[in-house]
Design an enzyme around this catalytic site. Structure first.
Site, PDB file in Angstrom:
ATOM      1  N   LYS A 203      12.568  10.317  15.001  1.00  5.36           N
ATOM      2  CA  LYS A 203      12.032  11.434  15.778  1.00  5.36           C
ATOM      3  C   LYS A 203      12.612  12.730  15.236  1.00  5.36           C
ATOM      4  CE  LYS A 203      11.662  13.387  20.394  1.00  5.36           C
ATOM      5  NZ  LYS A 203      11.836  13.165  21.837  1.00  5.36           N
ATOM      6  N   LYS A 257       7.685  10.136  14.844  1.00  5.17           N
ATOM      7  CA  LYS A 257       7.213  11.223  15.700  1.00  5.17           C
ATOM      8  C   LYS A 257       7.708  12.555  15.182  1.00  5.17           C
ATOM      9  CE  LYS A 257       7.749  12.821  20.408  1.00  5.17           C
ATOM     10  NZ  LYS A 257       8.505  12.709  21.632  1.00  5.17           N
TER      11      LYS A 257
HETATM   12  C1  PBG Z   1      11.796  14.215  25.105  1.00  6.50           C
HETATM   13  C2  PBG Z   1      10.409  13.967  24.605  1.00  6.50           C
HETATM   14  C3  PBG Z   1       9.651  14.914  23.917  1.00  6.50           C
HETATM   15  C4  PBG Z   1       8.414  14.335  23.672  1.00  6.50           C
HETATM   16  C5  PBG Z   1       8.441  13.044  24.198  1.00  6.50           C
HETATM   17  N1  PBG Z   1       9.695  12.824  24.754  1.00  6.50           N
HETATM   18  C6  PBG Z   1       9.961  16.323  23.574  1.00  6.50           C
HETATM   19  C7  PBG Z   1      11.237  16.665  22.966  1.00  6.50           C
HETATM   20  O1  PBG Z   1      11.887  15.869  22.293  1.00  6.50           O
HETATM   21  O2  PBG Z   1      11.631  17.802  23.180  1.00  6.50           O
HETATM   22  C8  PBG Z   1       7.300  15.044  22.969  1.00  6.50           C
HETATM   23  C9  PBG Z   1       5.930  14.520  23.140  1.00  6.50           C
HETATM   24  C10 PBG Z   1       4.874  15.472  22.752  1.00  6.50           C
HETATM   25  O3  PBG Z   1       5.118  16.584  22.231  1.00  6.50           O
HETATM   26  O4  PBG Z   1       3.710  15.124  22.968  1.00  6.50           O
HETATM   27  N2  PBG Z   1      12.588  13.136  25.331  1.00  6.50           N
END
Ligand code: PBG
Length: 335
Positions: A203, A257
């Site tokens: 991520k 991601k």
């Molecule tokens: C946070 C989380 C995020 C997303 C899913 N879980 C955002 C972040 O890490 O700040 C993003 C999902 C999206 O942008 O559609 N745990």
């Protein structure tokens, strides 16, 4: 594979097999199906509540009583899984993040509502402290530092409360080190050996999460960025090391991601490990397609279907996408 014996033009004309829908279908290398889709949905407090998310046209937050209906719609379309994200009221966002493992928090109530009404759909939940954290970060903040090991202890409690509520797939999205192993051990020792872990293994610290933070109400609280725990977008080998680590610690499935700017990572992960691999087409990717389509600059439906097909081509087994119901409707109509 391109063999040296590939004949030259005009013996080889690549356009021959592209000449009709029939032969394009016969030579197509990748299939996208409804079974490849995981639908992320947002849950809010209230009754009969359906609140549009302005930065994600077409996406809404739903109160728990409206969630089962959405799950029924998804299951009827053939979508195999729903992923829950709570919009926690401001007064339940604290420094100790205790709401994260409250058995009656929004996410757990939504899980129970779905499992009661639509048992055949898989419920995926999110493990991270940000929806519950007054600091807006995925982990505890101590003297300005996002601390790892103390956060992992909290994530274990959060994961256990989600398993207890009936989650089928737990998705740690927090990027703390060691959380997959810790959660897996706790699930085993508490009788949840069948609960799956889909690790957000690779991520990245991405600007494409902006609209999501609006959707879950985390934009205001977040100070600074997430670069000390999420990955540097410049890195690729590190993604493989993270996936290897998480598979070793007991992840059943892994995720890359965001999605579209990271298809090279999806391909490397799938080729290297052959594990069930997913991409998250995140909120900013969704918002870009919807904004361009809304302005008449691209054909939104075609862009949606093309983007999803490309995840499959890049080696993904499935895609988390806000387009899931819309794409499912197109796929079913096309049958
Ligand atoms: C946070 C989380 C995020 C997303 C899913 N879980 C955002 C972040 O890490 O700040 C993003 C999902 C999206 O942008 O559609 N745990």
């Amino acid at each position: 594979m391109i063999t040296p014996s590939q004949a030259n033009y005009p013996a080889t004309r690549f356009r021959r097999v592209r000449q009709s829908g029939a032969t394009r279908a016969l030579t197509r290398e990748t299939l996208l199906g409804v079974g490849d889709l995981i639908w992320p949905i947002f849950v809010c407090e209230g009754e009969n509540a359906v609140q549009p998310v302005p930065s994600m046209p077409g996406v809404v937050r739903r109160s728990v009583d409206m969630i089962a209906e959405a799950a029924r719609e998804a299951a009827d379309l053939g979508i195999p899984a729903i992923c829950l994200f709570p919009y926690t009221p401001a007064e339940k966002r604290t420094h100790d993040c205790a709401e994260a493992w409250n058995p009656d928090n929004l996410s757990n109530r939504a899980t129970r509502a779905i499992k009661a009404a639509v048992p055949e759909i898989a419920v995926m939940t999110d493990v991270a402290l940000d929806p519950y954290n007054a600091d807006g970060h995925d982990g505890f903040v101590r003297d300005g530092v996002i601390v790892n090991d103390e956060t992992v202890e909290a994530l274990v409690k959060q994961a256990l409360s989600q398993a207890e509520a009936g989650a089928d797939i737990i998705g740690p999205s927090d990027m703390m080190d060691g959380r997959i192993g810790a959660i897996r051990a706790a699930l085993e020792s508490h009788g949840y050996s069948d609960v799956m872990l889909l690790s957000y293994a690779a991520k990245y610290a991405s600007s494409f999460y902006g609209p999501f933070r609006d959707a879950v109400g985390a934009s205001g609280a977040l100070k600074g960025d997430k670069a000390t725990y999420q990955m540097d977008p410049a890195n690729s080998d590190e993604a493989l090391r993270l996936v290897a680590r998480d598979l070793n610690e007991g992840a059943d499935m892994v995720m890359v991601k965001p999605g579209m700017p990271y298809l090279d990572i999806c391909r490397r992960v799938k080729d290297q490990f052959g594990a069930p691999t997913y991409a998250y087409q995140v909120s900013g990717e969704y918002a870009m397609i919807q904004a361009a389509a809304g302005n008449g600059w691209i054909d939104g439906q075609r862009a949606m279907m093309e983007s999803l097909m490309c995840f499959k081509r890049a080696g993904c087994d499935g895609i988390l996408t806000y387009f899931a119901p819309a794409a499912a409707r197109v796929l079913r109509g096309a049958r």
